[in-house]
Scaffold this motif. Sequence first.
Motif, PDB file in Angstrom:
ATOM      1  N   PHE A 328     -39.285  42.024  17.965  1.00 16.15           N
ATOM      2  CA  PHE A 328     -40.428  41.604  17.150  1.00 16.15           C
ATOM      3  C   PHE A 328     -41.677  42.402  17.501  1.00 16.15           C
ATOM      4  N   LEU A 333     -37.846  42.244  12.592  1.00 10.31           N
ATOM      5  CA  LEU A 333     -37.631  40.808  12.495  1.00 10.31           C
ATOM      6  C   LEU A 333     -36.226  40.502  12.990  1.00 10.31           C
ATOM      7  N   THR A 337     -35.473  34.864  13.531  1.00 16.00           N
ATOM      8  CA  THR A 337     -36.569  34.533  12.627  1.00 16.00           C
ATOM      9  C   THR A 337     -36.117  33.427  11.686  1.00 16.00           C
TER      10      THR A 337
END
Length: 386
Positions: A328, A333, A337
Amino acid sequence: MHPILKPALRRGWHDLNTVQFGLTPAHAVVLGPVDTATGSFLTLLDGTRGVPLLRDEAQRMGLPDGHVDALLERLTGAGLLDDATGGGPPAQALRKQTRVMDRLRPDHAALTVMTFEPAEGARKLAARHSMRVQVRGAGRVGAVVASVLAAAGVGHVDVRDGGCVEPWDVAPGGQPVEAVGERRDVSARQLVRAVAPVRPPRPDRRRTQERPADGEQEGALSLVIVAPRDGLAIHSPDPSAAEDLIAAGIPHLYAGVAEATGIVGPLVLPGGTGCAHCLLLGRTDRDPTWPRLLAQWRSGHACRQVQACDLGLATAVAGLAAAHALAFLDGELPSSTGARWEAAAPGLDWHARPVWPHPQCPCGAGEGGNGQETSVEEGPHDTMAV
């Protein structure tokens, strides 16, 4: 630019005209056709020559005009080319710190494999030094996460926790044996400073954290790792404990162990993905007795017991959480997430459970009917009646 074939990708020839870069399916690239002269020229892409000198070398080898530029463009398009001098001033400054760079060479090599553009790995590695991360919890998971992030080049890692180090907090890479009896946060911060390749300046204890000195600005937190020592606080996190993070829009990642089950996630992007309150509301929708159970579990009796948090699982959780955090911070991502990765001992079969935004949660992630329900989420069906 000083082109260099990414050293982290091993090279092997399928035949005289086909070369493979890399071992693993996720990052391997097969390049062909490659004639004999071009194959010999590839050995010159070692980062010691600029493009003009490479053109001269190619001319001496009998390669046609424009061949070098076309080859470099082809290698760049395949994600195989790095730049030994690129990445901007921060990356250049990092390269000049030989001892620091020696510590971080494996991290840099990994970033070159995971990135596409030349010098992008060096730029991301240098950018970590300006990142500010807070770890809330300094037990078997939190202290290890903090030390891994600091050792990976994150410049500012602060650890928050209360109480003193207990014998069962000790873990390799985390709280040391000699810290037993010391304040958890103080010991963890000392650990962070000891493993960091570049040690940040010592904080001035005469200043309060709420009021920086004139001319200084406290940098915004890039990420908060919530790593509670209490298993219930990671299995069913209290939404009020993250209210300040939601209000400030600070991304935060949960990690810990609850009753021999490791949990990493969700990574919460406030206003964008499901949060702890979304998780609570979703569970309550499926099981109206859930708040009653939480009230009993939070009564205080259970938290006085030593948690079921075996060292191997705790270390695995800490490593996975740190890897997700670094992904991150590097601009990606990770799969945590909006989801929780879980593995229960002894099987240790990691699987993901989505944390959907809830339309009634004040975090705003579920506005517009984006919240969803799914039978694979955690709920009463995860328990076994006997």
